[in-house]
Design an enzyme around this catalytic site. Structure first.
Site, PDB file in Angstrom:
ATOM      1  N   CYS A  86      37.828  45.900  38.146  1.00  0.00           N
ATOM      2  CA  CYS A  86      38.386  46.655  37.023  1.00  0.00           C
ATOM      3  C   CYS A  86      37.696  48.016  36.930  1.00  0.00           C
ATOM      4  O   CYS A  86      37.967  48.883  37.741  1.00  0.00           O
ATOM      5  CB  CYS A  86      38.272  45.867  35.728  1.00  0.00           C
ATOM      6  N   CYS A  88      34.073  48.334  35.619  1.00  0.00           N
ATOM      7  CA  CYS A  88      32.686  48.190  35.152  1.00  0.00           C
ATOM      8  C   CYS A  88      31.858  49.377  35.634  1.00  0.00           C
ATOM      9  O   CYS A  88      31.967  49.796  36.778  1.00  0.00           O
ATOM     10  CB  CYS A  88      32.079  46.890  35.673  1.00  0.00           C
TER      11      CYS A  88
HETATM   12 FE    FE Z   1      34.942  46.023  36.114  1.00  0.00          FE
END
Ligand code: FE
Length: 175
Positions: A86, A88
């Site tokens: 994603c 992070c």
């Molecule tokens: Fe992530």
């Protein structure tokens, strides 16, 4: 905001804080300190978050539960940070991620063809430099400790912090 749970001004203030106040200033200060203090550098590489807290913004990082792992660039190793799943990102030290960090192209190509991706971003690494790609997660966030530029001998810690860029701490730039 649509449900009336938060006011847009509160959201704006939070975003502004991470954009302008937090990052990437904290990361830059940690890097500058690591360049000038070998004991701090060792602690930073050992466990990032406690070391960063030493710099005096610990009280405002209590909400950050992720572990911070700092990877050091050398003449022969170059580190680059991504989140393939994603987005992070070590926002405790770098603030908000740039838009490209969250793009599917960066997230996939950083793993599949990091050298080519880095070259397109303006970083041509010699073949003898090994590229290591670090995949972030909810538990572990990575930050790169860039190499200190050779012509920076005369700079003090604050001046050094000023030359440390966000991109160099993500690993898509060398200083
Ligand atoms: Fe992530």
């Amino acid at each position: 905001m649509e449900k009336g749970l938060v006011e847009s001004a509160a959201v704006d203030a939070l975003v502004e804080r991470y954009e302008q106040d937090v990052g990437p200033l904290r990361g830059a200060q940690a890097v500058a300190r690591a360049w000038t203090d070998s004991a701090f550098r060792a602690r930073l590489l050992e466990d990032g978050m406690p070391a960063v807290r030493e710099l005096g913004f610990g009280d405002r990082m209590d909400g950050h539960v992720a572990r911070l792992v700092v990877k050091e660039n050398t003449d022969t190793v170059h580190n680059v940070v991504v989140c393939t799943l994603c987005s992070c990102y070590p926002w405790a030290v770098l603030g908000l991620p740039p838009a490209w960090y969250k793009s599917p192209a960066y997230r996939s190509r950083a793993v599949r063809e990091p050298r080519r991706l880095l070259a397109e971003l303006g970083l041509d690494l010699p073949l003898e430099v090994e590229v290591r790609v670090w995949d972030s997660s909810a538990e572990v966030r990575y930050m790169v400790l860039p190499q200190r530029p050779p012509e920076s001998d005369d700079l003090d810690q604050d001046e050094l912090a000023a030359i440390v860029t966000r991109d160099s701490m993500i690993g898509v730039e060398r200083l």
